[in-house]
Design a protein around this motif. Structure first.
Motif, PDB file in Angstrom:
ATOM      1  N   ASP A 114      -9.209  10.598   5.053  1.00 18.45           N
ATOM      2  CA  ASP A 114      -7.913  11.265   4.909  1.00 18.45           C
ATOM      3  C   ASP A 114      -7.870  12.491   5.819  1.00 18.45           C
ATOM      4  N   SER A 115      -7.023  12.430   6.848  1.00 14.02           N
ATOM      5  CA  SER A 115      -6.972  13.522   7.836  1.00 14.02           C
ATOM      6  C   SER A 115      -6.420  14.819   7.246  1.00 14.02           C
ATOM      7  N   HIS A 116      -5.779  14.725   6.069  1.00 13.76           N
ATOM      8  CA  HIS A 116      -5.234  15.928   5.436  1.00 13.76           C
ATOM      9  C   HIS A 116      -6.240  16.611   4.508  1.00 13.76           C
ATOM     10  N   MET A 117      -7.439  16.064   4.413  1.00 19.41           N
ATOM     11  CA  MET A 117      -8.453  16.622   3.500  1.00 19.41           C
ATOM     12  C   MET A 117      -9.719  16.947   4.278  1.00 19.41           C
ATOM     13  N   ARG A 118     -10.335  18.082   3.933  1.00 19.39           N
ATOM     14  CA  ARG A 118     -11.618  18.415   4.549  1.00 19.39           C
ATOM     15  C   ARG A 118     -12.455  19.216   3.555  1.00 19.39           C
ATOM     16  N   GLU A 119     -13.702  18.808   3.421  1.00 22.96           N
ATOM     17  CA  GLU A 119     -14.595  19.522   2.519  1.00 22.96           C
ATOM     18  C   GLU A 119     -15.192  20.743   3.228  1.00 22.96           C
ATOM     19  N   VAL A 120     -15.351  21.821   2.477  1.00 20.44           N
ATOM     20  CA  VAL A 120     -16.004  23.015   3.008  1.00 20.44           C
ATOM     21  C   VAL A 120     -17.415  23.093   2.409  1.00 20.44           C
ATOM     22  N   THR A 121     -18.167  24.113   2.782  1.00 15.61           N
ATOM     23  CA  THR A 121     -19.516  24.269   2.230  1.00 15.61           C
ATOM     24  C   THR A 121     -19.409  24.631   0.745  1.00 15.61           C
ATOM     25  N   PRO A 122     -20.475  24.427  -0.016  1.00 19.39           N
ATOM     26  CA  PRO A 122     -20.430  24.806  -1.439  1.00 19.39           C
ATOM     27  C   PRO A 122     -20.078  26.282  -1.627  1.00 19.39           C
ATOM     28  N   GLU A 123     -20.588  27.151  -0.753  1.00 12.65           N
ATOM     29  CA  GLU A 123     -20.304  28.593  -0.893  1.00 12.65           C
ATOM     30  C   GLU A 123     -18.814  28.868  -0.687  1.00 12.65           C
ATOM     31  N   GLU A 124     -18.251  28.253   0.348  1.00 13.21           N
ATOM     32  CA  GLU A 124     -16.812  28.437   0.575  1.00 13.21           C
ATOM     33  C   GLU A 124     -16.009  27.794  -0.547  1.00 13.21           C
ATOM     34  N   LYS A 175       0.846  -1.187   0.000  1.00 17.83           N
ATOM     35  CA  LYS A 175       0.000   0.000   0.000  1.00 17.83           C
ATOM     36  C   LYS A 175       0.886   1.244   0.000  1.00 17.83           C
ATOM     37  N   THR A 176       0.322   2.312  -0.552  1.00 15.73           N
ATOM     38  CA  THR A 176       1.069   3.554  -0.639  1.00 15.73           C
ATOM     39  C   THR A 176       1.399   4.067   0.742  1.00 15.73           C
ATOM     40  N   ARG A 177       2.632   4.482   0.909  1.00 17.67           N
ATOM     41  CA  ARG A 177       3.005   5.132   2.155  1.00 17.67           C
ATOM     42  C   ARG A 177       2.787   6.623   1.950  1.00 17.67           C
ATOM     43  N   GLY A 178       2.430   7.307   3.014  1.00 14.33           N
ATOM     44  CA  GLY A 178       2.250   8.751   2.866  1.00 14.33           C
ATOM     45  C   GLY A 178       0.851   9.065   2.395  1.00 14.33           C
ATOM     46  N   PRO A 179       0.586  10.324   2.110  1.00 13.72           N
ATOM     47  CA  PRO A 179      -0.776  10.759   1.843  1.00 13.72           C
ATOM     48  C   PRO A 179      -1.321  10.179   0.544  1.00 13.72           C
ATOM     49  N   THR A 180      -2.618   9.940   0.517  1.00 13.13           N
ATOM     50  CA  THR A 180      -3.236   9.389  -0.686  1.00 13.13           C
ATOM     51  C   THR A 180      -3.916  10.475  -1.513  1.00 13.13           C
ATOM     52  N   TRP A 181      -4.081  11.679  -0.920  1.00 13.52           N
ATOM     53  CA  TRP A 181      -4.830  12.712  -1.647  1.00 13.52           C
ATOM     54  C   TRP A 181      -4.184  13.163  -2.953  1.00 13.52           C
ATOM     55  N   PRO A 182      -2.820  13.159  -3.091  1.00  8.38           N
ATOM     56  CA  PRO A 182      -2.284  13.657  -4.365  1.00  8.38           C
ATOM     57  C   PRO A 182      -2.833  12.916  -5.580  1.00  8.38           C
ATOM     58  N   ARG A 183      -3.084  11.601  -5.432  1.00  6.46           N
ATOM     59  CA  ARG A 183      -3.539  10.851  -6.598  1.00  6.46           C
ATOM     60  C   ARG A 183      -5.004  11.109  -6.942  1.00  6.46           C
TER      61      ARG A 183
END
Ligand SMILES: [Zn+2]
Length: 346
Positions: free
Chosen positions: A290-300, A44-52
């Motif tokens: 993913d603890s490095h990613m967070r969704e904001v509201t559509p307006e933001e 499995k990938t080490r490190g963050p998965t969000w870049p992909r």
């Protein structure tokens, strides 16, 4: 269209970047590869998965189109290298890089595995016309737990010796959870500078110090180094960039983007010393794991622009705080890189 450029992007660019960026730009950190190089990864990938989540591949055509869309009117020369994860065929990503670079006259780096002998490494680099090495921590032996990987596990001394003999560039993404402030990383960086005085070590992402807390005492420990450089690719911390500028001076920083990753639409915050990418809802799939990613509201989300713009604006803030001249800025965006290339040519 490769991706959408919205009013919010044009406005960001016009108001914060257009009058700051030099006409000629060298991008020291770009990945090019094609989807068809994908293989089933043995681990499995080490490190963050969000870049992909940002791009499944990045052809040279896509890279150049990205510059046209994001940096209109600028002449950008990329240094190119492959995708260094284990889910990509190493030989094919390197062969593509070499072919593109030689055909179009771009400098390039060889993505390496520590499994190669010194001789295999040297033969590949010379045959492919590469100016140096792009080792990556995921190529370390799979039995080593991610948090315990050391620099020499994926960048062995045998490889450093070859790089030193040729005066090559070594673009290093340092390992370990403590990032730049990790004592073992710092000791290794100092050792590499001392033992290999002819290679050109460039620390990617300012040693992955994405939040001010990642610096620790690293800048004091590295203050008396004289040769190693830093790229600030994917780094949007004006504080970190400013401190690096004040410690090492503008001749030892180079601009790199980390495209295609910085095509991402985001803004970054630090919470308790850890970075979080704030992203529009739904754009990058399910990010709850993913603890490095967070969704904001559509307006933001509508107000978010490109990661690359955030990086460039952070650099601008840092450069102004540190009192850089226009000539210093041109060094960072162009001349430092071309000097490194000139040294690395065989
Ligand atoms: Zn990268």
């Amino acid at each position: 269209m490769l991706f959408e450029v919205k009013d919010v992007d044009r406005q960001f660019y016009q108001e914060r970047l257009a009058d700051f960026l030099p006409a000629k730009i060298v991008d020291f950190h770009t990945h090019i590869w094609l989807k068809e190089f994908h293989v089933t990864a043995p681990v499995k990938t080490r490190g963050p998965t969000w870049p992909r989540r940002v791009a499944a591949d990045n052809s040279i055509e896509d890279l150049m189109e990205t510059y046209r869309l994001m940096l209109p009117g600028h002449e950008v020369t990329p240094m190119v290298f492959g995708w260094p994860e284990r889910d990509t065929d190493l030989e094919r990503t390197n062969a593509y890089t070499s072919r593109v670079a030689q055909a179009q006259g771009y400098p390039s780096l060889l993505v390496t595995t520590p499994e190669w002998t010194a001789q295999e490494l040297e033969q590949r680099a010379l045959a492919g016309g590469f100016l140096g090495l792009k080792p990556y921590l995921n190529q370390a032996p799979t039995h080593i737990p991610s948090a315990e990987i050391t620099i020499y596990d994926f960048l062995p001394h045998a490889h450093l010796e070859v790089a030193d003999a040729h005066g090559w560039i070594v673009l290093l993404h340092i390992p370990r959870p403590a990032r730049l402030r990790d004592p073992l990383n710092l000791a290794s960086l100092r050792e590499i500078e001392k033992r290999y005085p002819h290679l050109h070590l460039v620390n990617a992402h300012i040693g992955r110090a994405y939040c001010p807390e990642d610096i620790g005492d690293a800048l004091e420990v590295l203050a008396d180094t004289e040769r190693m450089s830093f790229d600030f690719s994917a780094n949007v911390s004006a504080t970190v960039i400013e401190q690096a500028l004040r410690t090492f001076g503008p001749r030892r920083l180079v601009f790199g983007s980390d495209l295609p990753i910085v095509r991402m639409r985001m803004r970054r915050i630090c919470e308790n010393g850890a970075y979080v990418n704030l992203v529009p809802p739904g754009l990058y799939g399910d990010v709850r794991d993913d603890s490095h990613m967070r969704e904001v509201t559509p307006e933001e989300g509508d107000k978010l622009s490109f990661f690359l713009y955030e990086e460039l604006f952070a650099f601008r803030c840092a450069a102004e705080a540190a009192g850089l001249s226009a000539a210093d800025v041109e060094d960072v965006f162009c001349n430092n890189a071309t000097r490194l290339w000139a040294h690395a040519r065989p």
